[in-house]
Design a protein around this motif. Structure first.
Motif, PDB file in Angstrom:
ATOM      1  N   THR A   1      90.365  23.192 -29.879  1.00 58.18           N
ATOM      2  CA  THR A   1      90.255  21.806 -29.441  1.00 58.18           C
ATOM      3  C   THR A   1      89.776  21.798 -27.998  1.00 58.18           C
ATOM      4  OG1 THR A   1      92.037  21.083 -30.912  1.00 58.18           O
ATOM      5  CG2 THR A   1      91.475  19.630 -29.086  1.00 58.18           C
ATOM      6  N   PRO A   2      88.468  21.600 -27.764  1.00 56.68           N
ATOM      7  CA  PRO A   2      87.967  21.590 -26.386  1.00 56.68           C
ATOM      8  C   PRO A   2      88.371  20.312 -25.666  1.00 56.68           C
ATOM      9  CG  PRO A   2      86.190  21.123 -27.918  1.00 56.68           C
ATOM     10  CD  PRO A   2      87.396  21.416 -28.752  1.00 56.68           C
ATOM     11  N   THR A   3      88.551  20.423 -24.367  1.00 55.44           N
ATOM     12  CA  THR A   3      88.908  19.271 -23.547  1.00 55.44           C
ATOM     13  C   THR A   3      87.795  18.997 -22.542  1.00 55.44           C
ATOM     14  OG1 THR A   3      90.125  20.706 -22.010  1.00 55.44           O
ATOM     15  CG2 THR A   3      91.377  19.688 -23.790  1.00 55.44           C
ATOM     16  N   MET A   4      87.807  17.809 -21.986  1.00 55.82           N
ATOM     17  CA  MET A   4      86.736  17.374 -21.099  1.00 55.82           C
ATOM     18  C   MET A   4      86.739  18.121 -19.763  1.00 55.82           C
ATOM     19  SD  MET A   4      85.080  15.039 -22.834  1.00 55.82           S
ATOM     20  CE  MET A   4      84.150  14.019 -21.697  1.00 55.82           C
ATOM     21  N   ASN A   5      87.796  18.870 -19.472  1.00 54.76           N
ATOM     22  CA  ASN A   5      87.833  19.627 -18.220  1.00 54.76           C
ATOM     23  C   ASN A   5      87.263  21.032 -18.369  1.00 54.76           C
ATOM     24  OD1 ASN A   5      89.791  20.989 -19.632  1.00 54.76           O
ATOM     25  ND2 ASN A   5      91.479  20.417 -18.287  1.00 54.76           N
ATOM     26  N   GLY A   6      86.599  21.274 -19.482  1.00 61.51           N
ATOM     27  CA  GLY A   6      85.959  22.562 -19.687  1.00 61.51           C
ATOM     28  C   GLY A   6      86.826  23.631 -20.305  1.00 61.51           C
TER      29      GLY A   6
ATOM     30  N   ASP B   1      87.660  16.447 -26.080  1.00 59.06           N
ATOM     31  CA  ASP B   1      86.259  16.057 -26.169  1.00 59.06           C
ATOM     32  C   ASP B   1      86.068  14.933 -27.184  1.00 59.06           C
ATOM     33  OD1 ASP B   1      85.305  17.716 -24.269  1.00 59.06           O
ATOM     34  OD2 ASP B   1      84.320  19.119 -25.619  1.00 59.06           O
ATOM     35  N   ILE B   2      85.090  14.080 -26.906  1.00 62.25           N
ATOM     36  CA  ILE B   2      84.799  12.989 -27.827  1.00 62.25           C
ATOM     37  C   ILE B   2      84.293  13.563 -29.152  1.00 62.25           C
ATOM     38  CG2 ILE B   2      84.342  11.367 -25.966  1.00 62.25           C
ATOM     39  CD1 ILE B   2      81.365  11.776 -26.428  1.00 62.25           C
ATOM     40  N   HIS B   3      84.717  12.923 -30.218  1.00 60.42           N
ATOM     41  CA  HIS B   3      84.374  13.443 -31.540  1.00 60.42           C
ATOM     42  C   HIS B   3      84.741  12.384 -32.576  1.00 60.42           C
ATOM     43  CE1 HIS B   3      83.974  16.056 -34.982  1.00 60.42           C
ATOM     44  NE2 HIS B   3      85.233  15.875 -35.298  1.00 60.42           N
ATOM     45  N   GLY B   4      84.016  12.352 -33.684  1.00 59.72           N
ATOM     46  CA  GLY B   4      84.397  11.492 -34.784  1.00 59.72           C
ATOM     47  C   GLY B   4      83.253  10.696 -35.356  1.00 59.72           C
TER      48      GLY B   4
ATOM     49  N   ARG C   1      88.341   9.744 -29.845  1.00 65.67           N
ATOM     50  CA  ARG C   1      88.533  10.650 -30.984  1.00 65.67           C
ATOM     51  C   ARG C   1      88.702   9.779 -32.218  1.00 65.67           C
ATOM     52  NH1 ARG C   1      87.838  16.171 -30.327  1.00 65.67           N
ATOM     53  NH2 ARG C   1      89.609  16.674 -31.658  1.00 65.67           N
ATOM     54  N   SER C   2      87.671   9.676 -33.030  1.00 62.81           N
ATOM     55  CA  SER C   2      87.687   8.761 -34.176  1.00 62.81           C
ATOM     56  C   SER C   2      87.446   9.503 -35.478  1.00 62.81           C
ATOM     57  CB  SER C   2      86.631   7.669 -33.987  1.00 62.81           C
ATOM     58  OG  SER C   2      85.340   8.237 -33.825  1.00 62.81           O
TER      59      SER C   2
ATOM     60  N   GLN D   1      77.173  18.412 -35.451  1.00 58.93           N
ATOM     61  CA  GLN D   1      78.081  17.355 -35.040  1.00 58.93           C
ATOM     62  C   GLN D   1      79.119  17.911 -34.069  1.00 58.93           C
ATOM     63  OE1 GLN D   1      81.545  16.968 -35.986  1.00 58.93           O
ATOM     64  NE2 GLN D   1      81.595  19.023 -36.852  1.00 58.93           N
ATOM     65  N   GLY D   2      79.686  17.008 -33.274  1.00 58.28           N
ATOM     66  CA  GLY D   2      80.751  17.404 -32.370  1.00 58.28           C
ATOM     67  C   GLY D   2      80.254  18.194 -31.180  1.00 58.28           C
ATOM     68  N   MET D   3      81.179  18.927 -30.577  1.00 62.49           N
ATOM     69  CA  MET D   3      80.901  19.719 -29.389  1.00 62.49           C
ATOM     70  C   MET D   3      81.169  21.187 -29.701  1.00 62.49           C
ATOM     71  SD  MET D   3      80.133  17.375 -27.042  1.00 62.49           S
ATOM     72  CE  MET D   3      80.531  17.943 -25.404  1.00 62.49           C
ATOM     73  N   SER D   4      80.268  22.058 -29.267  1.00 67.56           N
ATOM     74  CA  SER D   4      80.451  23.487 -29.459  1.00 67.56           C
ATOM     75  C   SER D   4      81.260  24.071 -28.301  1.00 67.56           C
ATOM     76  CB  SER D   4      79.091  24.184 -29.543  1.00 67.56           C
ATOM     77  OG  SER D   4      78.310  23.655 -30.597  1.00 67.56           O
ATOM     78  N   ARG D   5      81.523  25.364 -28.358  1.00 65.35           N
ATOM     79  CA  ARG D   5      82.267  26.036 -27.283  1.00 65.35           C
ATOM     80  C   ARG D   5      81.480  25.975 -25.983  1.00 65.35           C
ATOM     81  NH1 ARG D   5      83.437  31.844 -29.454  1.00 65.35           N
ATOM     82  NH2 ARG D   5      84.311  32.048 -27.356  1.00 65.35           N
ATOM     83  N   TYR D   6      82.196  25.944 -24.893  1.00 59.61           N
ATOM     84  CA  TYR D   6      81.552  25.836 -23.585  1.00 59.61           C
ATOM     85  C   TYR D   6      80.868  27.138 -23.189  1.00 59.61           C
ATOM     86  CZ  TYR D   6      84.039  21.447 -22.824  1.00 59.61           C
ATOM     87  OH  TYR D   6      84.496  20.162 -22.924  1.00 59.61           O
ATOM     88  N   TRP D   7      79.766  26.973 -22.488  1.00 60.51           N
ATOM     89  CA  TRP D   7      79.084  28.112 -21.891  1.00 60.51           C
ATOM     90  C   TRP D   7      79.691  28.367 -20.520  1.00 60.51           C
ATOM     91  CZ3 TRP D   7      73.400  29.410 -23.092  1.00 60.51           C
ATOM     92  CH2 TRP D   7      73.127  29.167 -24.448  1.00 60.51           C
ATOM     93  N   SER D   8      79.732  29.617 -20.135  1.00 55.14           N
ATOM     94  CA  SER D   8      80.252  29.954 -18.808  1.00 55.14           C
ATOM     95  C   SER D   8      79.168  29.757 -17.756  1.00 55.14           C
ATOM     96  CB  SER D   8      80.747  31.401 -18.785  1.00 55.14           C
ATOM     97  OG  SER D   8      79.692  32.294 -19.097  1.00 55.14           O
ATOM     98  N   VAL D   9      79.582  29.415 -16.543  1.00 55.59           N
ATOM     99  CA  VAL D   9      78.667  29.203 -15.429  1.00 55.59           C
ATOM    100  C   VAL D   9      78.644  30.472 -14.579  1.00 55.59           C
ATOM    101  CG1 VAL D   9      78.150  27.791 -13.404  1.00 55.59           C
ATOM    102  CG2 VAL D   9      79.121  26.726 -15.454  1.00 55.59           C
ATOM    103  N   ALA D  10      77.537  31.217 -14.685  1.00 55.65           N
ATOM    104  CA  ALA D  10      77.408  32.453 -13.905  1.00 55.65           C
ATOM    105  C   ALA D  10      77.158  32.162 -12.437  1.00 55.65           C
ATOM    106  CB  ALA D  10      76.286  33.319 -14.480  1.00 55.65           C
TER     107      ALA D  10
END
Length: 538
Positions: free
Chosen positions: A113-118, A302-305, A364-365, A473-482
């Motif tokens: 469950t990803p959150t908006m804070n990364g 994260d927003i989803h639905g 989240r809908s 659909q939805g959000m995938s896993r976050y990418w890291s910031v090098a």
């Protein structure tokens, strides 16, 4: 006949899965096929009502058997059951349950469950009844089998109770909606605590117009309502509508004081039940428990639905006012409750459906919020018809009465729903705060190993962006910031070096839409842009 036909849904995959190595299960499923066919013939030829009632029982038994077979073949669960199982282990060991992250439980096919804070939410975020019921069954096997058994057992028990409480001609509806479509058994095998909550709510809504009349039935309904609220958060949204309906019905027949006493008695029993189930955690970890059971409301997932949030997620390039979807959800819930009180004689039967409408406009809908409670819709349709509410009390100020009040009543509906429409409009018309452009992409065969993205903050508010690349659909896993700033100041530009979470991102076939997304938690924003890196795959 409809309930019997509904048993075909999902049966072949279970048989196919079992035929290779679980021959006993495959044989039982084959016998269930024979039962479905035989019942189908008899349903068309028997002529006595008692015989049809026995066929209803046969269909129910066949449906329960198929659900058990499905559980025997698929009991590995999901993120919900994994967390419930771990919480049950910690509960038995006397350790803290809430507020403890368990990242090692996830990955390897277990959803995050990803959150908006990364980040991701690795903690248990439901009331404690499901882990408490799971704890005594942990001995049965590996993984999350105990949690899936609890959810499936609750679904079967709820179905049997609903079947038994429905009028005889309608009993097959319980089999169809609970077990026949295959939706709820799937969620049960995944270990969703909402299934347990739904099963506990079945006796609450069955014959709902009689609630508040006193007697043992009121106590049973109140205990089940409190237990349902201690299983999952969705009943919290339903409870105000149920209590408002009880008050309106009892005031219509006995007066305001008697109605208040009836509601107070039910509320007291339900609250006592809820507190007793939560008592151990209230004493042992009060702060963590309180934040844990409120987590779905505060975690900023994260927003989803499938609801209106899809406007910002799919139809536009994002919004800098996503929080207004959450405001719209609360406003709609409050507006619908007010409308329910004002027009309870018309809306009374819809009490089990109205609360879920609020999720359609939330951040989240997911459709699970609606469909897992559909047995309650059927129970209300059959046991709480509109005729039951003809004498219910409705507040009617002078300007709402009579033929001249018709316009005022229409205006009241519009006034109560207008804030939701405004909030949704504010959220949907927001603009993406970041302008993003892919400057460079490092490739390896048909994969991307890194992206260089130029990002401009178009607004005056500093943002902490977190990036992901999605193809569905939805959000995938976050990418890291090098490399790149953690916070991008207002009207500033920066370059970000991004790395995929698994070291490489496999490119889709040409024609698949690929979106680079950036989210921030405070304020809650989304920025998206199409990325054209797809290659033709052999």
């Amino acid at each position: 006949m409809l309930a019997d036909i509904g048993l075909f849904i999902g049966t072949r995959p279970v048989w196919t899965q079992a035929a290779s190595h679980r021959l006993v299960v495959a044989t039982v499923v084959s016998l269930c096929y024979a039962s479905i066919l035989g019942t189908g013939v008899l349903a068309l030829v028997v002529r006595r009502g008692r015989s049809l009632a026995r066929l209803d029982l046969c269909v129910l038994v066949t449906a329960v058997t198929l659900v058990v077979c499905g559980l025997a073949m698929n009991h590995h669960g999901s993120d919900e059951s994994v967390l419930t199982t771990r919480a049950a282990h910690e509960f038995l060991a006397g350790h803290q349950v809430y507020g403890r992250p368990w990242p090692l439980l996830f990955g390897h096919g277990v959803a995050l469950t990803p959150t908006m804070n990364g980040g991701y939410d690795y903690t248990y975020g439901y009331p404690p009844l499901a882990p408490m019921l799971t704890a005594p069954l942990l001995w049965i096997g590996h993984g999350s089998a105990a949690a899936t058994m609890v959810a499936t057992g609750a679904l079967i028990a709820g179905t049997v109770v609903m079947w038994r409480m429905l009028p005889v001609p309608w009993r097959s509806a319980a089999t169809l909606v609970c077990l026949g479509f295959g939706l709820l058994p799937t969620y049960a095998r995944l270990g969703y605590p909402a299934i347990l909550a739904c099963a506990l709510l079945v006796p609450v809504v069955m014959g709902r117009p009689r609630t508040g009349g006193g007697g043992r039935g009121d106590v049973v309904r109140a205990v089940c309502l409190g237990a349902a609220c201690a299983a999952q958060q969705l009943p919290w949204f339903l409870a105000p509508f149920l209590l408002a309906g009880v008050y309106a019905l009892r005031r219509g027949e006995s007066g305001g004081r008697a109605a208040a006493v009836a509601v107070g008695r039910i509320l007291a029993v339900a609250a006592t039940t809820w507190l007793l189930i939560n008592a151990y955690f209230v004493v042992s970890e009060p702060r963590a428990w309180l934040s844990g059971i409120a987590l779905p409301l505060t975690q900023d997932a994260d927003i989803h639905g499938q609801g209106l949030v899809g406007i910002s997620l799919y139809l536009t390039d994002g919004s800098d006012r996503l929080a207004w979807y959450a405001h719209a959800s609360l406003l709609l819930l409050a507006g619908l409750l007010a409308l329910f009180v004002l027009f309870v004689r018309r809306l009374g039967p819809a009490a089990t459906v109205l609360p879920w409408c609020a999720f359609y406009v939330a951040t989240r809908s997911q459709d699970g919020y609606y469909l897992m409670m559909t047995p309650l819709w059927v129970a209300a349709a059959i046991t709480a018809p509109w005729q039951s509410f003809t004498t219910a009390w409705q507040p009617r100020p002078a300007f709402l009465r009579g033929p001249r009040g018709r316009g005022a009543r229409v205006a009241a509906v519009a006034l109560l729903l207008a804030p939701t429409a405004v909030a949704v409009s504010v959220a949907a018309t927001g603009s993406p705060p970041l302008r993003m452009r892919v400057v460079d992409a490092r490739r390896a065969a048909h994969a991307v190993t890194g992206l260089t993205v130029g990002v401009t903050n178009l607004g005056a508010t500093a943002l902490s962006p977190h990036f992901t690349l999605t193809t569905g659909q939805g959000m995938s896993r976050y990418w890291s910031v090098a490399s790149g700033p953690a916070t991008l100041a207002g009207h500033a530009f920066a370059r970000f070096e991004l790395r995929p979470p698994d070291g490489r991102f496999l490119l889709p076939r040409s024609g698949v839409r690929m979106r680079l997304r950036a989210v921030s938690a405070s304020p809650m924003t989304l920025s998206s842009t199409d990325v054209h890196l797809a290659v033709a795959r052999p």
